[in-house]
Design a protein around this motif. Structure first.
Motif, PDB file in Angstrom:
ATOM      1  N   SER A 219     -29.831 -61.184  11.674  1.00 18.29           N
ATOM      2  CA  SER A 219     -28.278 -61.657  11.785  1.00 18.29           C
ATOM      3  C   SER A 219     -27.771 -61.695  13.225  1.00 18.29           C
ATOM      4  O   SER A 219     -26.626 -61.938  13.417  1.00 18.29           O
ATOM      5  N   VAL A 220     -28.450 -60.969  14.089  1.00 19.14           N
ATOM      6  CA  VAL A 220     -27.902 -60.647  15.313  1.00 19.14           C
ATOM      7  C   VAL A 220     -28.170 -62.005  16.440  1.00 19.14           C
ATOM      8  O   VAL A 220     -29.332 -62.332  16.557  1.00 19.14           O
ATOM      9  N   PRO A 221     -27.245 -62.746  16.990  1.00 19.31           N
ATOM     10  CA  PRO A 221     -27.672 -63.652  17.859  1.00 19.31           C
ATOM     11  C   PRO A 221     -28.467 -63.160  19.187  1.00 19.31           C
ATOM     12  O   PRO A 221     -28.275 -62.358  19.535  1.00 19.31           O
ATOM     13  N   MET A 222     -29.283 -64.187  19.756  1.00 16.23           N
ATOM     14  CA  MET A 222     -30.421 -63.681  20.678  1.00 16.23           C
ATOM     15  C   MET A 222     -29.479 -63.334  21.854  1.00 16.23           C
ATOM     16  O   MET A 222     -29.608 -62.542  22.693  1.00 16.23           O
ATOM     17  N   ARG A 223     -28.239 -64.186  22.227  1.00 15.59           N
ATOM     18  CA  ARG A 223     -27.484 -63.948  23.539  1.00 15.59           C
ATOM     19  C   ARG A 223     -26.759 -62.634  23.422  1.00 15.59           C
ATOM     20  O   ARG A 223     -26.765 -61.870  24.598  1.00 15.59           O
ATOM     21  N   ALA A 224     -26.469 -62.162  22.319  1.00 10.97           N
ATOM     22  CA  ALA A 224     -25.718 -60.721  22.153  1.00 10.97           C
ATOM     23  C   ALA A 224     -26.925 -59.580  22.400  1.00 10.97           C
ATOM     24  O   ALA A 224     -26.597 -58.769  23.176  1.00 10.97           O
TER      25      ALA A 224
ATOM     26  N   LEU B 182     -29.355 -60.066  24.506  1.00 10.93           N
ATOM     27  CA  LEU B 182     -29.782 -60.177  25.711  1.00 10.93           C
ATOM     28  C   LEU B 182     -28.963 -59.299  26.643  1.00 10.93           C
ATOM     29  O   LEU B 182     -29.139 -58.684  27.507  1.00 10.93           O
ATOM     30  N   VAL B 183     -27.573 -59.736  26.375  1.00  5.53           N
ATOM     31  CA  VAL B 183     -26.401 -59.208  27.096  1.00  5.53           C
ATOM     32  C   VAL B 183     -26.601 -57.524  27.081  1.00  5.53           C
ATOM     33  O   VAL B 183     -26.410 -56.829  28.038  1.00  5.53           O
ATOM     34  N   THR B 184     -26.869 -57.091  25.798  1.00  2.00           N
ATOM     35  CA  THR B 184     -26.814 -55.836  25.587  1.00  2.00           C
ATOM     36  C   THR B 184     -27.958 -55.228  26.142  1.00  2.00           C
ATOM     37  O   THR B 184     -27.694 -53.848  26.625  1.00  2.00           O
ATOM     38  N   THR B 185     -29.036 -55.709  26.535  1.00  3.53           N
ATOM     39  CA  THR B 185     -30.170 -55.212  26.943  1.00  3.53           C
ATOM     40  C   THR B 185     -30.003 -55.204  28.471  1.00  3.53           C
ATOM     41  O   THR B 185     -30.613 -54.252  29.061  1.00  3.53           O
ATOM     42  N   LEU B 186     -29.398 -56.169  28.709  1.00  2.18           N
ATOM     43  CA  LEU B 186     -29.270 -56.290  30.469  1.00  2.18           C
ATOM     44  C   LEU B 186     -28.520 -55.058  30.920  1.00  2.18           C
ATOM     45  O   LEU B 186     -28.633 -54.495  31.911  1.00  2.18           O
ATOM     46  N   ILE B 187     -27.313 -54.964  29.912  1.00  6.59           N
ATOM     47  CA  ILE B 187     -26.155 -53.916  30.336  1.00  6.59           C
ATOM     48  C   ILE B 187     -27.038 -52.509  30.269  1.00  6.59           C
ATOM     49  O   ILE B 187     -27.084 -51.629  31.274  1.00  6.59           O
ATOM     50  N   GLY B 188     -27.768 -52.185  29.296  1.00  5.52           N
ATOM     51  CA  GLY B 188     -28.553 -50.977  28.930  1.00  5.52           C
ATOM     52  C   GLY B 188     -29.657 -50.839  30.156  1.00  5.52           C
ATOM     53  O   GLY B 188     -29.803 -49.743  30.802  1.00  5.52           O
ATOM     54  N   GLY B 189     -30.295 -51.863  30.470  1.00  7.33           N
ATOM     55  CA  GLY B 189     -31.189 -51.807  31.418  1.00  7.33           C
ATOM     56  C   GLY B 189     -30.676 -51.286  32.901  1.00  7.33           C
ATOM     57  O   GLY B 189     -31.205 -50.572  33.618  1.00  7.33           O
TER      58      GLY B 189
ATOM     59  N   ALA C 203     -25.206 -51.621  14.270  1.00 13.06           N
ATOM     60  CA  ALA C 203     -26.082 -50.780  14.446  1.00 13.06           C
ATOM     61  C   ALA C 203     -27.228 -51.106  15.357  1.00 13.06           C
ATOM     62  O   ALA C 203     -27.616 -50.178  16.319  1.00 13.06           O
ATOM     63  N   VAL C 204     -27.717 -52.315  14.964  1.00 16.32           N
ATOM     64  CA  VAL C 204     -28.775 -52.781  15.842  1.00 16.32           C
ATOM     65  C   VAL C 204     -28.419 -52.942  17.473  1.00 16.32           C
ATOM     66  O   VAL C 204     -29.326 -52.484  18.541  1.00 16.32           O
ATOM     67  N   LEU C 205     -27.356 -53.384  17.495  1.00 19.08           N
ATOM     68  CA  LEU C 205     -26.990 -53.621  18.892  1.00 19.08           C
ATOM     69  C   LEU C 205     -26.580 -52.238  19.572  1.00 19.08           C
ATOM     70  O   LEU C 205     -26.916 -52.223  20.848  1.00 19.08           O
ATOM     71  N   ALA C 206     -26.110 -51.438  19.007  1.00 16.61           N
ATOM     72  CA  ALA C 206     -25.726 -50.043  19.225  1.00 16.61           C
ATOM     73  C   ALA C 206     -27.184 -49.279  19.908  1.00 16.61           C
ATOM     74  O   ALA C 206     -27.165 -48.794  20.964  1.00 16.61           O
ATOM     75  N   ILE C 207     -28.229 -49.304  18.884  1.00 21.58           N
ATOM     76  CA  ILE C 207     -29.509 -49.152  19.454  1.00 21.58           C
ATOM     77  C   ILE C 207     -30.172 -49.687  20.478  1.00 21.58           C
ATOM     78  O   ILE C 207     -30.885 -49.156  21.280  1.00 21.58           O
ATOM     79  N   GLN C 208     -30.125 -51.069  20.434  1.00 19.88           N
ATOM     80  CA  GLN C 208     -30.502 -52.055  21.506  1.00 19.88           C
ATOM     81  C   GLN C 208     -30.041 -51.625  22.792  1.00 19.88           C
ATOM     82  O   GLN C 208     -30.652 -51.626  23.802  1.00 19.88           O
TER      83      GLN C 208
ATOM     84  N   LEU D  87     -39.095 -61.228  25.519  1.00 24.36           N
ATOM     85  CA  LEU D  87     -37.993 -61.542  26.417  1.00 24.36           C
ATOM     86  C   LEU D  87     -37.146 -60.441  26.668  1.00 24.36           C
ATOM     87  O   LEU D  87     -36.839 -60.194  27.663  1.00 24.36           O
ATOM     88  N   LEU D  88     -36.726 -59.635  25.606  1.00 19.29           N
ATOM     89  CA  LEU D  88     -35.906 -58.537  26.067  1.00 19.29           C
ATOM     90  C   LEU D  88     -36.409 -57.241  26.655  1.00 19.29           C
ATOM     91  O   LEU D  88     -35.822 -56.770  27.419  1.00 19.29           O
ATOM     92  N   VAL D  89     -37.768 -56.825  26.286  1.00 16.26           N
ATOM     93  CA  VAL D  89     -38.433 -56.097  27.373  1.00 16.26           C
ATOM     94  C   VAL D  89     -38.220 -56.558  28.753  1.00 16.26           C
ATOM     95  O   VAL D  89     -37.982 -55.664  29.890  1.00 16.26           O
ATOM     96  N   SER D  90     -38.531 -57.571  29.076  1.00 17.43           N
ATOM     97  CA  SER D  90     -38.814 -58.346  30.123  1.00 17.43           C
ATOM     98  C   SER D  90     -37.326 -58.270  31.148  1.00 17.43           C
ATOM     99  O   SER D  90     -37.096 -58.186  32.279  1.00 17.43           O
ATOM    100  N   ALA D  91     -36.157 -58.359  30.196  1.00 22.79           N
ATOM    101  CA  ALA D  91     -34.686 -58.639  30.472  1.00 22.79           C
ATOM    102  C   ALA D  91     -34.442 -57.200  31.186  1.00 22.79           C
ATOM    103  O   ALA D  91     -33.749 -56.993  32.366  1.00 22.79           O
TER     104      ALA D  91
END
Length: 249
Positions: A64-69, A71-78, A128-133, A172-176
């Motif tokens: 249920s989590v949009p790809m854009r959310a 992607l942004v979360t992963t980029l900030i974390g990276g 919870a998924v976005l927090a862990i992401q 995609l998200l690992v690459s991001a």
């Protein structure tokens, strides 16, 4: 550098774990540990981008989590992870490295199985998924070993979707995370370019070769080989880091 890059690129295409080869090779070549980790990330990320492009048709939301959310979360974390690495001293990173390798080895060995076991018992929601992401993005930017497998294990708790369909978002998200870390490292002058460029070109060739081999070789054989390499290098780094301390005592 060329041989290590080729093997690392092939391993990433086959089962993941390419940094188990590229990082020790850079350290063995005399690159300080923090710079070696930054250079390894830069050397291997183009292969991941190529894989992400190949999977682009399969991109979609993760449960249920949009790809854009995601992607942004992963980029900030990276970006946070990359900044943390740059603020870590070489001696501290050398001390942490065996434990990071052990964490990645365990994820390679048991991540999928653990994901299946947890999936039978728990379901988690989108927040919870976005927090862990975000945390996985930080880990991806800082070190990143087996982060894709960790992502799949967490996403499996979100819904009953076929895990194979999560390959495209994972790539995609690992690459991001790797891309934003690679840019951060390059801007901070933390990359040793001669070694990195040699490894980068070889890793792209290795990625292509690995993908071709993956169509023919037994998945069990590929997995066994990957686990043997990762376990051997992890043990070697524990001996290298802590052996002198034990013998001294």
């Amino acid at each position: 550098m060329i041989v290590a890059g080729f093997i690392a690129g092939a391993m990433n295409a086959l089962a993941g774990g390419g940094s188990f080869v590229s990082l020790p090779a850079l350290i063995a070549a005399g690159v300080p540990p923090v710079q070696a980790n930054a250079s390894s990330t830069v050397a291997l990320f183009p292969g991941g981008v190529v894989s992400a492009w190949a999977y682009r048709d399969g991109l979609g939301p993760v449960g249920s989590v949009p790809m854009r959310a995601m992607l942004v979360t992963t980029l900030i974390g990276g970006m946070i992870g990359a900044a943390l690495l740059l603020s870590t001293s070489s001696s501290t990173f050398s001390f942490l490295l065996p434990w990071l390798l052990l964490c990645a080895s365990l994820a390679l060995a048991f991540g999928r199985r653990l994901g299946e076991v947890l999936r039978k018992r728990w379901r988690i929601g989108a927040p919870a998924v976005l927090a862990i992401q975000l945390l996985l993005g930080v880990y991806g930017g800082y070190f990143g070993g087996a982060v894709g497998i960790m992502m799949m294990a967490v996403w499996g708790l979100l819904d009953t979707r076929d895990l194979k369909s999560l390959n495209a978002p994972r790539t995609l998200l690992v690459s991001a995370a790797n891309s934003v870390a690679a840019v951060t490292f390059a801007v901070a002058h933390a990359v040793r370019w001669p070694e990195t460029i040699a490894m980068l070109v070889a890793a792209i060739a290795g990625g292509y070769g690995g993908a071709q081999l993956g169509r023919r070789a037994s998945p069990a054989l590929i997995r066994t080989g990957t686990l043997l390499v990762s376990a051997g290098i992890t043990v070697a780094f524990f001996v290298r880091t802590y052996g002198p301390m034990l013998s001294h005592h």
